[in-house]
Design a protein around this motif. Structure first.
Motif, PDB file in Angstrom:
ATOM      1  N   ARG A 198       0.849  -1.206   0.000  1.00 28.55           N
ATOM      2  CA  ARG A 198       0.000   0.000   0.000  1.00 28.55           C
ATOM      3  C   ARG A 198       0.884   1.254   0.000  1.00 28.55           C
ATOM      4  NH1 ARG A 198      -3.116   0.051   4.972  1.00 28.55           N
ATOM      5  NH2 ARG A 198      -1.252  -0.993   5.713  1.00 28.55           N
ATOM      6  N   VAL A 199       0.559   2.169  -0.910  1.00 20.94           N
ATOM      7  CA  VAL A 199       1.418   3.349  -1.126  1.00 20.94           C
ATOM      8  C   VAL A 199       0.638   4.639  -0.907  1.00 20.94           C
ATOM      9  CG1 VAL A 199       2.900   4.520  -2.812  1.00 20.94           C
ATOM     10  CG2 VAL A 199       2.494   2.070  -3.035  1.00 20.94           C
ATOM     11  N   SER A 200       1.261   5.598  -0.237  1.00 21.49           N
ATOM     12  CA  SER A 200       0.752   6.982  -0.280  1.00 21.49           C
ATOM     13  C   SER A 200       1.691   7.755  -1.181  1.00 21.49           C
ATOM     14  CB  SER A 200       0.759   7.619   1.108  1.00 21.49           C
ATOM     15  OG  SER A 200      -0.213   7.016   1.911  1.00 21.49           O
ATOM     16  N   LEU A 201       1.149   8.278  -2.291  1.00 18.66           N
ATOM     17  CA  LEU A 201       1.957   9.048  -3.235  1.00 18.66           C
ATOM     18  C   LEU A 201       1.665  10.531  -3.020  1.00 18.66           C
ATOM     19  CD1 LEU A 201       3.787   9.355  -5.760  1.00 18.66           C
ATOM     20  CD2 LEU A 201       1.757   8.967  -7.172  1.00 18.66           C
ATOM     21  N   PHE A 202       2.674  11.272  -2.604  1.00 16.22           N
ATOM     22  CA  PHE A 202       2.508  12.713  -2.337  1.00 16.22           C
ATOM     23  C   PHE A 202       2.983  13.523  -3.542  1.00 16.22           C
ATOM     24  CE2 PHE A 202       1.373  13.265   2.146  1.00 16.22           C
ATOM     25  CZ  PHE A 202       1.435  11.944   2.566  1.00 16.22           C
ATOM     26  N   LEU A 215      -3.217   9.530 -18.826  1.00 19.16           N
ATOM     27  CA  LEU A 215      -3.310   8.065 -18.715  1.00 19.16           C
ATOM     28  C   LEU A 215      -2.552   7.555 -17.489  1.00 19.16           C
ATOM     29  CD1 LEU A 215      -4.536   5.640 -20.172  1.00 19.16           C
ATOM     30  CD2 LEU A 215      -2.418   5.432 -21.494  1.00 19.16           C
ATOM     31  N   VAL A 216      -1.340   8.086 -17.281  1.00 19.31           N
ATOM     32  CA  VAL A 216      -0.579   7.674 -16.076  1.00 19.31           C
ATOM     33  C   VAL A 216      -1.399   8.047 -14.839  1.00 19.31           C
ATOM     34  CG1 VAL A 216       1.522   8.010 -14.721  1.00 19.31           C
ATOM     35  CG2 VAL A 216       1.669   7.943 -17.218  1.00 19.31           C
ATOM     36  N   SER A 217      -1.931   9.277 -14.810  1.00 20.19           N
ATOM     37  CA  SER A 217      -2.712   9.727 -13.647  1.00 20.19           C
ATOM     38  C   SER A 217      -3.890   8.792 -13.405  1.00 20.19           C
ATOM     39  CB  SER A 217      -3.239  11.156 -13.864  1.00 20.19           C
ATOM     40  OG  SER A 217      -2.183  12.033 -14.114  1.00 20.19           O
ATOM     41  N   ALA A 218      -4.587   8.424 -14.484  1.00 17.53           N
ATOM     42  CA  ALA A 218      -5.779   7.568 -14.336  1.00 17.53           C
ATOM     43  C   ALA A 218      -5.397   6.216 -13.739  1.00 17.53           C
ATOM     44  CB  ALA A 218      -6.454   7.394 -15.698  1.00 17.53           C
ATOM     45  N   HIS A 219      -4.304   5.635 -14.226  1.00 21.10           N
ATOM     46  CA  HIS A 219      -3.866   4.327 -13.691  1.00 21.10           C
ATOM     47  C   HIS A 219      -3.517   4.428 -12.213  1.00 21.10           C
ATOM     48  CE1 HIS A 219      -3.846   1.575 -17.063  1.00 21.10           C
ATOM     49  NE2 HIS A 219      -3.357   2.521 -17.834  1.00 21.10           N
ATOM     50  N   ILE A 220      -2.790   5.479 -11.876  1.00 20.53           N
ATOM     51  CA  ILE A 220      -2.352   5.630 -10.479  1.00 20.53           C
ATOM     52  C   ILE A 220      -3.563   5.877  -9.574  1.00 20.53           C
ATOM     53  CG2 ILE A 220      -1.117   7.209  -8.915  1.00 20.53           C
ATOM     54  CD1 ILE A 220       0.866   5.447 -10.323  1.00 20.53           C
ATOM     55  N   GLU A 221      -4.417   6.809 -10.012  1.00 26.83           N
ATOM     56  CA  GLU A 221      -5.540   7.192  -9.143  1.00 26.83           C
ATOM     57  C   GLU A 221      -6.533   6.061  -8.941  1.00 26.83           C
ATOM     58  OE1 GLU A 221      -7.009  11.394  -9.508  1.00 26.83           O
ATOM     59  OE2 GLU A 221      -5.504  11.447 -11.070  1.00 26.83           O
ATOM     60  N   SER A 222      -6.624   5.144  -9.920  1.00 32.04           N
ATOM     61  CA  SER A 222      -7.624   4.079  -9.782  1.00 32.04           C
ATOM     62  C   SER A 222      -7.042   2.807  -9.165  1.00 32.04           C
ATOM     63  CB  SER A 222      -8.242   3.761 -11.150  1.00 32.04           C
ATOM     64  OG  SER A 222      -7.215   3.298 -12.017  1.00 32.04           O
ATOM     65  N   HIS A 223      -5.748   2.806  -8.861  1.00 33.39           N
ATOM     66  CA  HIS A 223      -5.178   1.570  -8.295  1.00 33.39           C
ATOM     67  C   HIS A 223      -5.614   1.421  -6.834  1.00 33.39           C
ATOM     68  CE1 HIS A 223      -2.536  -1.717  -7.350  1.00 33.39           C
ATOM     69  NE2 HIS A 223      -2.109  -1.758  -8.597  1.00 33.39           N
ATOM     70  N   PRO A 224      -6.164   0.275  -6.463  1.00 35.18           N
ATOM     71  CA  PRO A 224      -6.670   0.129  -5.089  1.00 35.18           C
ATOM     72  C   PRO A 224      -5.590   0.244  -4.015  1.00 35.18           C
ATOM     73  CG  PRO A 224      -6.754  -1.971  -6.299  1.00 35.18           C
ATOM     74  CD  PRO A 224      -6.414  -0.905  -7.292  1.00 35.18           C
ATOM     75  N   ASN A 225      -4.327   0.026  -4.381  1.00 34.51           N
ATOM     76  CA  ASN A 225      -3.260   0.116  -3.370  1.00 34.51           C
ATOM     77  C   ASN A 225      -2.598   1.484  -3.308  1.00 34.51           C
ATOM     78  OD1 ASN A 225      -3.566  -2.487  -2.470  1.00 34.51           O
ATOM     79  ND2 ASN A 225      -2.151  -3.347  -3.980  1.00 34.51           N
ATOM     80  N   VAL A 226      -3.094   2.440  -4.107  1.00 35.93           N
ATOM     81  CA  VAL A 226      -2.454   3.767  -4.097  1.00 35.93           C
ATOM     82  C   VAL A 226      -3.411   4.829  -3.560  1.00 35.93           C
ATOM     83  CG1 VAL A 226      -1.267   5.545  -5.448  1.00 35.93           C
ATOM     84  CG2 VAL A 226      -1.088   3.153  -6.142  1.00 35.93           C
TER      85      VAL A 226
END
Ligand code: FAD
Length: 444
Positions: A30-34, A107-118
């Motif tokens: 599980r990641v918090s991306l700041f 596209l990168v933003s969409a993948h990151i924002e929709s990942h359940p672990n991010v």
């Protein structure tokens, strides 16, 4: 200090931070991306998207004909999010991989924002976090984070600008025309390219008429503002404009360097200094420059002995925050003395979009292994990624100077046979790199 709701914190949602977060998340961590934008921005970013491409929209060549292609093939093996999104949003660019920059970042933003672990947190991180973290804040790291990092590693090990001289491969130097010597007979550490009066005059003319790059607004005054602090890294073209002989009393001084062929000192000399431990790369001493790359190539090929020089890295003068990697990083991209803190991206001392992405992949994979209590694996040296990591570990031959590097054939371990044809050499290195990467790349 950010709240820790996750297993690992990633600071910076650029190319490296997104890649690192993705690699972690895909491994169940599980990641918090700041990401501080849009509330705080950098002088080069202009959107709120993750993985914003700040300048050229080209990610370099693909295929087996160059180092950039080898790196991409390895990123593909590692299932890179950034490379995947780049290929989906590509625009025609011959043999290069160029992207529609808005679609790519979206596209990168969409993948990151929709990942359940991010979990994406829009906030500036102002101090190096405690506990497991990856810092991927890039060449324009916010001042507060740069200050905190500088305090942790020692200010002398954090650089704020690049003033880089061009680098050429040793095998492309015509050793018949140059001589190896140290000034006043001290050692044999330099390759010297001698010039007579006519050659110097032609060189000077080319230098004075060569086109220069235009610095970004935020870089103006950094090198050209007359600030004494930067006098030591003044561009060669600016020094030359002070007078026709200024270079002959500066970096091109021939005193104490007699040419063994004539027994006399030449009119001027260009000195080349070893740039990596293997001795495959040499930099042009005192030739930090902001000339356009085509002009640099023309200038360098006018120097006796460098007529066919292969330039693996052109000179640049720009804002760039990066650490002295050989001193402060271990082979897994961790800060020495902080086993749970990784650096990723351009701040590690690599240069370029794909190189930064690759350092995000390495940090992400390694942080995941660490979190899962697994042993960290050293990247295969023969790969492009392993060669970049090796450069970060071993580049500073004298222990002090360290300059960022992009991927190029000169940083790979040399082949046993001396192959002059660049394409053929790249193909052999490609096959070797991919075969070791397939068998020995750290497993998912
Ligand atoms: C002006 C400029 C032009 C460039 N042109 C090229 C080029 O044409 N081709 C090329 O290959 N490379 C180019 N580069 C290099 C390029 O920046 C890198 O190759 C690449 O973007 C680096 O990726 P990164 O993830 O390390 O950093 P970045 O992509 O810059 O990402 C870092 C992120 O961290 C965020 N951040 C910073 N500090 C904090 C903080 N304290 N808290 C939270 N978030 C933070 C930033 O907002 C940013 O989103 C250029 C660099 C600059 C500065």
């Amino acid at each position: 200090m950010p709240d820790r709701k996750s297993d690992v914190i990633v600071v910076g949602g650029g190319l490296a931070g997104c890649e690192a977060a993705w690699q972690l998340a895909e491994r169940g961590v599980r990641v918090s991306l700041f990401e501080m934008r849009p509330f705080v921005s950098t002088p080069a970013h202009s959107t709120a998207q993750l993985a914003e491409v700040v300048c050229s929209n080209s990610f370099g060549g693909e295929g087996d004909t160059g180092a950039a292609g080898i790196l991409k093939a390895e990123l593909e093996l590692g299932r890179s999010l950034v490379l995947d999104c780049a290929r989906v949003t590509r625009v025609p660019a011959g043999g290069a991989l160029a992207v529609d920059r808005n679609r790519f970042s979206e596209l990168v933003s969409a993948h990151i924002e929709s990942h359940p672990n991010v979990e994406l947190v829009r906030e500036e991180v102002t101090a190096v976090p405690d506990g497991p973290a990856i810092i991927a804040t890039g060449p324009l790291t916010s001042s507060a984070m740069a200050k905190s990092l500088g305090e942790l590693i020692g200010d002398g090990y954090l650089s704020f600008f690049d003033a880089v001289a061009p680098i050429v491969t040793r095998e492309s130097i015509d050793m018949e025309k140059v001589y190896v010597a140290g000034r006043y007979g001290r050692g044999h550490d330099y390759i010297n390219c001698p010039m007579n009066r006519e050659e110097y005059s032609a060189f000077y003319k080319t230098l004075m008429t060569a086109e220069r790059t235009v610095p970004h607004d935020f870089e103006r005054g950094m090198f050209f503002g007359g600030d004494a602090y930067f006098e030591g890294c003044i561009p060669v073209e600016v020094m030359a404009s002070r007078g026709v002989d200024t270079l002959r009393f500066g970096p091109m001084k021939p005193v104490g360097l007699p040419d063994p062929k004539t027994g006399r000192e030449p009119y001027a000399v260009v000195q080349l200094r070893q740039d990596n431990r293997e001795g495959t790369l040499y930099n042009l001493v005192g030739f930090q420059t902001g000339l356009k790359w085509g002009e640099q190539a023309r200038l360098i090929r006018g120097i006796p002995g460098l007529e066919n020089a292969e330039v693996v890295r052109f000179g640049v003068m720009h804002r760039n925050i990066y650490v002295n990697a050989p001193v402060v990083l271990d082979e897994y991209l961790r800060l020495k003395g902080r086993n749970d803190l990784f650096l990723a991206g351009q701040i590690t001392g690599v240069e370029g979009y794909m190189e930064s992405t690759a350092m995000g992949m390495v940090a992400g994979m390694n942080a995941a292994r660490l979190f899962r209590g697994e042993v960290l694996e050293v990247w295969p040296r023969e790969s492009a990624i392993g060669s970049l990591l090796n450069y970060l570990q071993n580049a500073a031959v004298d222990g002090k100077t360290f300059q960022p590097m992009n991927v190029n054939l000169g940083i790979f371990p040399p082949l046993e046979q001396n192959i002059k044809d660049k394409k053929q050499k790249a193909q052999i290195l490609y096959t070797r790199a991919l075969s070791v990467s397939r068998s020995r790349m750290p497993s998912p």
